[in-house]
Design a protein around this motif. Structure first.
Motif, PDB file in Angstrom:
ATOM      1  N   VAL A   1       4.006  51.703  -9.021  1.00 52.12           N
ATOM      2  CA  VAL A   1       3.688  53.113  -9.224  1.00 52.12           C
ATOM      3  C   VAL A   1       2.292  53.170  -9.824  1.00 52.12           C
ATOM      4  O   VAL A   1       1.997  52.512 -10.822  1.00 52.12           O
ATOM      5  N   MET A   2       1.380  53.919  -9.169  1.00 49.27           N
ATOM      6  CA  MET A   2      -0.005  53.996  -9.613  1.00 49.27           C
ATOM      7  C   MET A   2      -0.500  55.431  -9.497  1.00 49.27           C
ATOM      8  O   MET A   2      -0.199  56.128  -8.525  1.00 49.27           O
ATOM      9  N   MET A   3      -1.249  55.852 -10.501  1.00 50.53           N
ATOM     10  CA  MET A   3      -1.787  57.210 -10.540  1.00 50.53           C
ATOM     11  C   MET A   3      -3.276  57.154 -10.826  1.00 50.53           C
ATOM     12  O   MET A   3      -3.731  56.323 -11.625  1.00 50.53           O
ATOM     13  N   LEU A   4      -4.026  58.048 -10.211  1.00 53.68           N
ATOM     14  CA  LEU A   4      -5.467  58.083 -10.380  1.00 53.68           C
ATOM     15  C   LEU A   4      -5.907  59.530 -10.553  1.00 53.68           C
ATOM     16  O   LEU A   4      -5.632  60.370  -9.698  1.00 53.68           O
ATOM     17  N   ALA A   5      -6.577  59.820 -11.677  1.00 55.12           N
ATOM     18  CA  ALA A   5      -7.112  61.154 -11.956  1.00 55.12           C
ATOM     19  C   ALA A   5      -8.634  61.080 -11.963  1.00 55.12           C
ATOM     20  O   ALA A   5      -9.212  60.090 -12.419  1.00 55.12           O
ATOM     21  N   SER A   6      -9.281  62.131 -11.477  1.00 59.66           N
ATOM     22  CA  SER A   6     -10.726  62.064 -11.245  1.00 59.66           C
ATOM     23  C   SER A   6     -11.479  63.201 -11.912  1.00 59.66           C
ATOM     24  O   SER A   6     -10.974  64.313 -12.059  1.00 59.66           O
ATOM     25  N   ALA A   7     -12.715  62.893 -12.311  1.00 63.33           N
ATOM     26  CA  ALA A   7     -13.659  63.898 -12.800  1.00 63.33           C
ATOM     27  C   ALA A   7     -15.028  63.546 -12.249  1.00 63.33           C
ATOM     28  O   ALA A   7     -15.341  62.372 -12.017  1.00 63.33           O
ATOM     29  N   GLY A   8     -15.851  64.554 -12.016  1.00 61.75           N
ATOM     30  CA  GLY A   8     -17.188  64.321 -11.498  1.00 61.75           C
ATOM     31  C   GLY A   8     -17.369  64.935 -10.127  1.00 61.75           C
ATOM     32  O   GLY A   8     -16.660  65.867  -9.746  1.00 61.75           O
ATOM     33  N   ASN A   9     -18.319  64.399  -9.378  1.00 61.20           N
ATOM     34  CA  ASN A   9     -18.662  64.940  -8.069  1.00 61.20           C
ATOM     35  C   ASN A   9     -17.479  64.798  -7.107  1.00 61.20           C
ATOM     36  O   ASN A   9     -16.954  63.704  -6.905  1.00 61.20           O
ATOM     37  N   LEU A  10     -17.056  65.913  -6.517  1.00 65.46           N
ATOM     38  CA  LEU A  10     -15.874  65.911  -5.658  1.00 65.46           C
ATOM     39  C   LEU A  10     -16.076  65.070  -4.404  1.00 65.46           C
ATOM     40  O   LEU A  10     -15.159  64.366  -3.961  1.00 65.46           O
ATOM     41  N   SER A  11     -17.262  65.097  -3.822  1.00 62.81           N
ATOM     42  CA  SER A  11     -17.492  64.322  -2.597  1.00 62.81           C
ATOM     43  C   SER A  11     -17.385  62.823  -2.874  1.00 62.81           C
ATOM     44  O   SER A  11     -16.869  62.061  -2.038  1.00 62.81           O
ATOM     45  N   ILE A  12     -17.870  62.388  -4.032  1.00 61.14           N
ATOM     46  CA  ILE A  12     -17.755  60.974  -4.397  1.00 61.14           C
ATOM     47  C   ILE A  12     -16.289  60.595  -4.548  1.00 61.14           C
ATOM     48  O   ILE A  12     -15.832  59.574  -4.031  1.00 61.14           O
TER      49      ILE A  12
ATOM     50  N   LEU B   1     -12.865  57.973 -13.566  1.00 67.61           N
ATOM     51  CA  LEU B   1     -11.479  57.956 -13.114  1.00 67.61           C
ATOM     52  C   LEU B   1     -10.566  57.407 -14.201  1.00 67.61           C
ATOM     53  O   LEU B   1     -10.930  56.464 -14.916  1.00 67.61           O
ATOM     54  N   LEU B   2      -9.395  58.010 -14.318  1.00 66.77           N
ATOM     55  CA  LEU B   2      -8.304  57.413 -15.077  1.00 66.77           C
ATOM     56  C   LEU B   2      -7.355  56.776 -14.077  1.00 66.77           C
ATOM     57  O   LEU B   2      -6.918  57.432 -13.125  1.00 66.77           O
ATOM     58  N   PHE B   3      -7.040  55.527 -14.292  1.00 67.48           N
ATOM     59  CA  PHE B   3      -6.189  54.794 -13.363  1.00 67.48           C
ATOM     60  C   PHE B   3      -5.098  54.081 -14.153  1.00 67.48           C
ATOM     61  O   PHE B   3      -5.389  53.286 -15.053  1.00 67.48           O
ATOM     62  N   GLY B   4      -3.837  54.389 -13.837  1.00 66.65           N
ATOM     63  CA  GLY B   4      -2.757  53.778 -14.587  1.00 66.65           C
ATOM     64  C   GLY B   4      -1.525  53.551 -13.735  1.00 66.65           C
ATOM     65  O   GLY B   4      -1.365  54.145 -12.666  1.00 66.65           O
ATOM     66  N   GLY B   5      -0.652  52.680 -14.230  1.00 69.32           N
ATOM     67  CA  GLY B   5       0.594  52.437 -13.531  1.00 69.32           C
ATOM     68  C   GLY B   5       1.144  51.060 -13.826  1.00 69.32           C
ATOM     69  O   GLY B   5       0.776  50.403 -14.806  1.00 69.32           O
ATOM     70  N   GLN B   6       2.019  50.590 -12.927  1.00 71.44           N
ATOM     71  CA  GLN B   6       2.680  49.311 -13.099  1.00 71.44           C
ATOM     72  C   GLN B   6       2.972  48.704 -11.741  1.00 71.44           C
ATOM     73  O   GLN B   6       3.367  49.406 -10.800  1.00 71.44           O
ATOM     74  N   ILE B   7       2.771  47.396 -11.645  1.00 77.52           N
ATOM     75  CA  ILE B   7       3.095  46.644 -10.433  1.00 77.52           C
ATOM     76  C   ILE B   7       4.119  45.575 -10.802  1.00 77.52           C
ATOM     77  O   ILE B   7       3.864  44.737 -11.676  1.00 77.52           O
ATOM     78  N   GLY B   8       5.276  45.623 -10.158  1.00 74.02           N
ATOM     79  CA  GLY B   8       6.307  44.625 -10.398  1.00 74.02           C
ATOM     80  C   GLY B   8       6.712  44.543 -11.855  1.00 74.02           C
ATOM     81  O   GLY B   8       6.877  45.552 -12.542  1.00 74.02           O
ATOM     82  N   ALA B   9       6.842  43.310 -12.354  1.00 76.13           N
ATOM     83  CA  ALA B   9       7.308  43.084 -13.718  1.00 76.13           C
ATOM     84  C   ALA B   9       6.173  42.983 -14.727  1.00 76.13           C
ATOM     85  O   ALA B   9       6.420  42.753 -15.916  1.00 76.13           O
ATOM     86  N   GLU B  10       4.924  43.179 -14.286  1.00 74.02           N
ATOM     87  CA  GLU B  10       3.815  43.068 -15.231  1.00 74.02           C
ATOM     88  C   GLU B  10       3.776  44.287 -16.145  1.00 74.02           C
ATOM     89  O   GLU B  10       4.380  45.328 -15.859  1.00 74.02           O
ATOM     90  N   PRO B  11       3.081  44.207 -17.280  1.00 72.88           N
ATOM     91  CA  PRO B  11       3.018  45.340 -18.206  1.00 72.88           C
ATOM     92  C   PRO B  11       2.368  46.566 -17.564  1.00 72.88           C
ATOM     93  O   PRO B  11       1.502  46.444 -16.688  1.00 72.88           O
ATOM     94  N   MET B  12       2.778  47.739 -18.002  1.00 75.34           N
ATOM     95  CA  MET B  12       2.150  48.984 -17.568  1.00 75.34           C
ATOM     96  C   MET B  12       0.749  49.063 -18.170  1.00 75.34           C
ATOM     97  O   MET B  12       0.522  48.672 -19.317  1.00 75.34           O
ATOM     98  N   LYS B  13      -0.211  49.585 -17.390  1.00 73.93           N
ATOM     99  CA  LYS B  13      -1.613  49.618 -17.809  1.00 73.93           C
ATOM    100  C   LYS B  13      -2.205  51.015 -17.604  1.00 73.93           C
ATOM    101  O   LYS B  13      -1.751  51.797 -16.764  1.00 73.93           O
ATOM    102  N   LEU B  14      -3.267  51.291 -18.349  1.00 76.21           N
ATOM    103  CA  LEU B  14      -4.053  52.512 -18.185  1.00 76.21           C
ATOM    104  C   LEU B  14      -5.514  52.156 -18.409  1.00 76.21           C
ATOM    105  O   LEU B  14      -5.867  51.558 -19.434  1.00 76.21           O
ATOM    106  N   TYR B  15      -6.379  52.534 -17.433  1.00 76.89           N
ATOM    107  CA  TYR B  15      -7.800  52.200 -17.482  1.00 76.89           C
ATOM    108  C   TYR B  15      -8.651  53.470 -17.351  1.00 76.89           C
ATOM    109  O   TYR B  15      -8.271  54.432 -16.669  1.00 76.89           O
TER     110      TYR B  15
END
Length: 251
Positions: free
Chosen positions: A44-55, A117-131
């Motif tokens: 499960v991964m989520m990405l939130a964005s700010a800045g130029n919309l075309s980029i 961008l804010l990017f967060g989520g979890q893949i498999g059994a690894e720890p959940m992350k937020l960047y």
């Protein structure tokens, strides 16, 4: 302008983003800024964005279609990244690739290459992350000592998060506090506005528990705004008068 916040607590991850995009006082539009890259049961991964919309849209397209490696490795889609760290690297690589493609056009039009961008989520059994991923493609990781990250018009909501959110905070209390921070930002900046997209992912569930858009007039958010305003007024009245200056006149 925009405002997005991600909160990573012990129980899981909350992501909140407004949808207002403007190109002048008389050109205000609504665009989704919170995006999902999910494979239920796997990631499960989520990405939130700010800045130029075309980029942002170009970066999202690359992440969906595949980004070439820096040394000519085969293309990789975001949903194929083996770890969250490598997924964050892939997002940064996509930003740099868009910069390479669009650099001349942006410079000719005297436009700044602006995206975060804010990017967060979890893949498999690894720890959940937020960047938090910057326009240069580099990034920082959220920590338990400061369990939230913001992009966009963040200064109005930060004091609320600083005071009310800890790593041990209940998952839905984190959502509530995040919505209060959004309301405070909306009241102070007309460039941030409804609708608001929210997403909640519980740790190790590997799927979204909440995926919802708050529209204008929704009863819960309206009640939250009114209760928060009333609580602030009550707190102000309960604090003693500052002991400076002459005493108040007798009534």
């Amino acid at each position: 302008m925009t405002y997005c916040v991600g909160v990573l607590v012990e129980e899981g991850l909350v992501m909140i983003a407004d949808t207002r995009t403007n190109a002048g006082l008389d050109d205000i539009s609504t665009y989704r800024k919170l995006h999902h890259f999910n494979v239920p049961g796997e990631r499960v991964m989520m990405l939130a964005s700010a800045g130029n919309l075309s980029i942002t849209q170009s970066v999202l397209s690359l992440l969906s279609e595949g980004v070439e490696g820096d040394a000519g490795e085969p293309k990789m889609k975001l949903v194929e990244a083996p770890t969250m760290f490598q997924a964050a690297q892939l997002v940064g690589r996509a930003i740099r690739r868009v910069r390479e493609i669009e650099k001349a056009g942006f410079e000719a039009a005297n436009l700044r290459f602006s995206v975060s961008l804010l990017f967060g989520g979890q893949i498999g059994a690894e720890p959940m992350k937020l960047y938090l991923i910057y326009s240069a493609g580099n990034f920082i990781e959220c920590s338990g000592d400061a369990p939230f990250l913001q992009i966009g018009e963040h200064k109005y909501g930060k004091p609320i998060l600083d005071r009310a959110v800890k790593y041990e905070t209940d998952l839905y209390d984190a959502l509530k506090v995040g919505l209060v921070s959004m309301d405070s930002t909306m009241r102070s900046n007309l460039g941030v506005g409804l609708p608001i997209d929210i997403a909640v992912a519980r740790r190790n569930a590997l799927d979204l528990e909440v995926n919802h858009r708050i529209e204008a007039g929704e009863s819960y958010f309206h009640d939250l705004r009114e209760r928060w305003s009333a609580a602030l007024r009550a707190a102000h009245r309960a604090i003693p008068r500052p002991p400076y200056g002459p005493p108040p006149a007798a009534k």
